[in-house]
Design a protein around this motif. Structure first.
Motif, short mmCIF file in Angstrom:
data_model
loop_
_atom_site.label_atom_id
_atom_site.label_comp_id
_atom_site.label_asym_id
_atom_site.label_seq_id
_atom_site.Cartn_x
_atom_site.Cartn_y
_atom_site.Cartn_z
N PHE A 26 -2.87 -6.96 -3.20
CA PHE A 26 -3.26 -8.14 -2.43
C PHE A 26 -3.21 -7.75 -0.96
CE2 PHE A 26 0.00 -10.23 0.17
CZ PHE A 26 1.10 -9.45 -0.11
N VAL A 27 -3.94 -8.48 -0.16
CA VAL A 27 -3.89 -8.25 1.28
C VAL A 27 -4.00 -9.60 1.96
CG1 VAL A 27 -6.37 -7.80 1.43
CG2 VAL A 27 -4.87 -6.99 3.23
N ALA A 28 -3.23 -9.78 3.01
CA ALA A 28 -3.21 -11.05 3.72
C ALA A 28 -2.96 -10.82 5.21
CB ALA A 28 -2.13 -11.96 3.15
N VAL A 29 -3.34 -11.81 5.97
CA VAL A 29 -3.09 -11.79 7.41
C VAL A 29 -1.78 -12.54 7.66
CG1 VAL A 29 -3.97 -12.57 9.65
CG2 VAL A 29 -5.55 -11.77 7.89
N HIS A 65 -1.98 -16.27 17.12
CA HIS A 65 -0.73 -16.16 16.38
C HIS A 65 -0.78 -15.10 15.29
CE1 HIS A 65 1.04 -19.53 18.43
NE2 HIS A 65 -0.06 -20.21 18.22
N VAL A 66 -1.92 -14.42 15.18
CA VAL A 66 -1.99 -13.34 14.20
C VAL A 66 -1.02 -12.24 14.60
CG1 VAL A 66 -3.44 -11.46 13.32
CG2 VAL A 66 -4.35 -13.79 13.43
N ALA A 67 -0.10 -11.92 13.69
CA ALA A 67 0.94 -10.93 13.99
C ALA A 67 0.65 -9.58 13.35
CB ALA A 67 2.30 -11.43 13.51
N GLY A 68 -0.16 -9.59 12.29
CA GLY A 68 -0.43 -8.34 11.61
C GLY A 68 -0.92 -8.60 10.20
N SER A 69 -0.52 -7.72 9.30
CA SER A 69 -1.04 -7.82 7.94
C SER A 69 0.05 -7.48 6.93
CB SER A 69 -2.21 -6.84 7.75
OG SER A 69 -1.72 -5.51 7.71
N ALA A 70 -0.24 -7.84 5.70
CA ALA A 70 0.63 -7.43 4.59
C ALA A 70 -0.26 -7.05 3.43
CB ALA A 70 1.55 -8.57 4.17
N HIS A 71 0.10 -5.99 2.72
CA HIS A 71 -0.59 -5.69 1.48
C HIS A 71 0.34 -4.95 0.55
CE1 HIS A 71 -1.39 -1.75 3.38
NE2 HIS A 71 -1.69 -1.29 2.19
N SER A 72 -0.06 -4.92 -0.71
CA SER A 72 0.83 -4.32 -1.71
C SER A 72 0.30 -2.96 -2.15
CB SER A 72 0.95 -5.25 -2.92
OG SER A 72 -0.31 -5.46 -3.52
N HIS A 73 1.22 -2.15 -2.63
CA HIS A 73 0.89 -0.86 -3.22
C HIS A 73 1.41 -0.86 -4.66
CE1 HIS A 73 0.35 1.82 0.62
NE2 HIS A 73 -0.64 0.98 0.42
N PRO A 74 0.51 -1.13 -5.61
CA PRO A 74 0.95 -1.17 -7.01
C PRO A 74 1.55 0.14 -7.50
CG PRO A 74 -1.18 -2.25 -6.76
CD PRO A 74 -0.88 -1.57 -5.45
N ASN A 75 1.23 1.27 -6.83
CA ASN A 75 1.82 2.55 -7.27
C ASN A 75 3.23 2.75 -6.72
OD1 ASN A 75 1.48 3.19 -4.59
ND2 ASN A 75 -0.08 4.76 -4.92
N GLY A 76 3.70 1.78 -5.91
CA GLY A 76 5.08 1.84 -5.43
C GLY A 76 5.29 2.63 -4.16
N ILE A 97 3.98 -3.17 4.07
CA ILE A 97 3.55 -2.63 2.78
C ILE A 97 4.63 -2.97 1.78
CG2 ILE A 97 3.11 -0.53 1.46
CD1 ILE A 97 1.89 0.68 3.97
N ILE A 98 4.23 -3.62 0.71
CA ILE A 98 5.16 -4.04 -0.33
C ILE A 98 4.82 -3.24 -1.58
CG2 ILE A 98 5.95 -5.99 -1.73
CD1 ILE A 98 4.53 -7.45 1.00
N GLY A 99 5.79 -2.46 -2.05
CA GLY A 99 5.51 -1.57 -3.17
C GLY A 99 6.12 -2.08 -4.47
N SER A 100 5.47 -1.74 -5.55
CA SER A 100 6.01 -2.04 -6.87
C SER A 100 7.42 -1.43 -6.96
CB SER A 100 5.08 -1.43 -7.91
OG SER A 100 5.65 -1.51 -9.18
N PRO A 101 8.42 -2.08 -7.55
CA PRO A 101 8.39 -3.34 -8.32
C PRO A 101 8.57 -4.61 -7.50
CG PRO A 101 10.56 -2.34 -8.52
CD PRO A 101 9.75 -1.42 -7.63
N TYR A 102 8.37 -4.55 -6.21
CA TYR A 102 8.29 -5.74 -5.36
C TYR A 102 9.59 -6.54 -5.26
CZ TYR A 102 3.50 -4.69 -6.91
OH TYR A 102 2.33 -4.06 -7.25
N SER A 103 10.70 -5.85 -5.23
CA SER A 103 11.95 -6.57 -4.96
C SER A 103 12.09 -6.74 -3.46
CB SER A 103 13.14 -5.79 -5.52
OG SER A 103 13.49 -4.75 -4.61
N ARG A 104 13.12 -7.45 -3.04
CA ARG A 104 13.33 -7.72 -1.62
C ARG A 104 13.54 -6.45 -0.79
NH1 ARG A 104 17.38 -12.87 -1.14
NH2 ARG A 104 15.79 -14.45 -1.47
N SER A 105 13.83 -5.35 -1.45
CA SER A 105 14.02 -4.12 -0.68
C SER A 105 12.83 -3.17 -0.79
CB SER A 105 15.31 -3.43 -1.14
OG SER A 105 15.25 -3.21 -2.53
N ASP A 106 11.80 -3.56 -1.52
CA ASP A 106 10.64 -2.68 -1.73
C ASP A 106 9.54 -2.92 -0.71
OD1 ASP A 106 11.75 -1.44 -4.00
OD2 ASP A 106 11.18 -3.15 -5.22
N TRP A 107 9.89 -2.82 0.57
CA TRP A 107 8.87 -3.01 1.59
C TRP A 107 9.25 -2.22 2.84
CZ3 TRP A 107 10.28 -5.31 6.30
CH2 TRP A 107 11.55 -5.90 6.32
#
Ligand SMILES: [Zn+2]
Length: 123
Positions: A26-29, A65-76, A97-107
């Motif tokens: 996913f990707v978001a502003v 107010h745009v501060a940046g972006s967020a996206h996920s990396h399913p490969n972790g 960047i939020i990596g799998s398994p997406y816990s609070r520390s996986d970013w």
């Protein structure tokens, strides 16, 4: 606007969206409010796939107010890819960047130039 941190609520939301999008990215502003990154926006026309997620730049709001972006990396992986490094400077200063398994520390959070930065989590 000085960014002081990211709200815990938003961090949890990003992890949740990343989990729900898996195995796609996913990707978001990200938007700041009073110096805290606290909201995210999906842009119309955003597409995502297993190895890429694209923002439609022509749909980008000209929002101070745009501060940046967020996206996920399913490969972790928590490192920015080459494509990420090209993308970061186009939208704001802070990039999650939020990596799998997406816990609070996986970013991790990066500056637009790709250097890692600390980001305080604000409850
Ligand atoms: Zn990436």
């Amino acid at each position: 606007m000085n960014i002081r941190g990211v709200s815990l609520e938003l961090l949890d939301l990003m992890c949740q969206i990343a989990m729900e999008s898996h195995p796609n990215e996913f990707v978001a502003v990200l938007l700041e409010k009073d110096g805290i990154i606290a909201e995210l926006n999906f842009l119309p026309g955003t597409t995502s796939g297993e190895s890429h997620a694209n923002l439609h730049y022509d749909m980008m709001p000209l929002d101070p107010h745009v501060a940046g972006s967020a996206h996920s990396h399913p490969n972790g992986a928590l490192q920015p890819s080459d494509a990420d490094l090209r993308f970061f400077p186009s939208i704001g200063r802070f990039h999650f960047i939020i990596g799998s398994p997406y816990s609070r520390s996986d970013w991790r959070c990066y500056h637009a130039d790709g250097t890692a930065t600390t980001m305080e989590v604000i409850p």
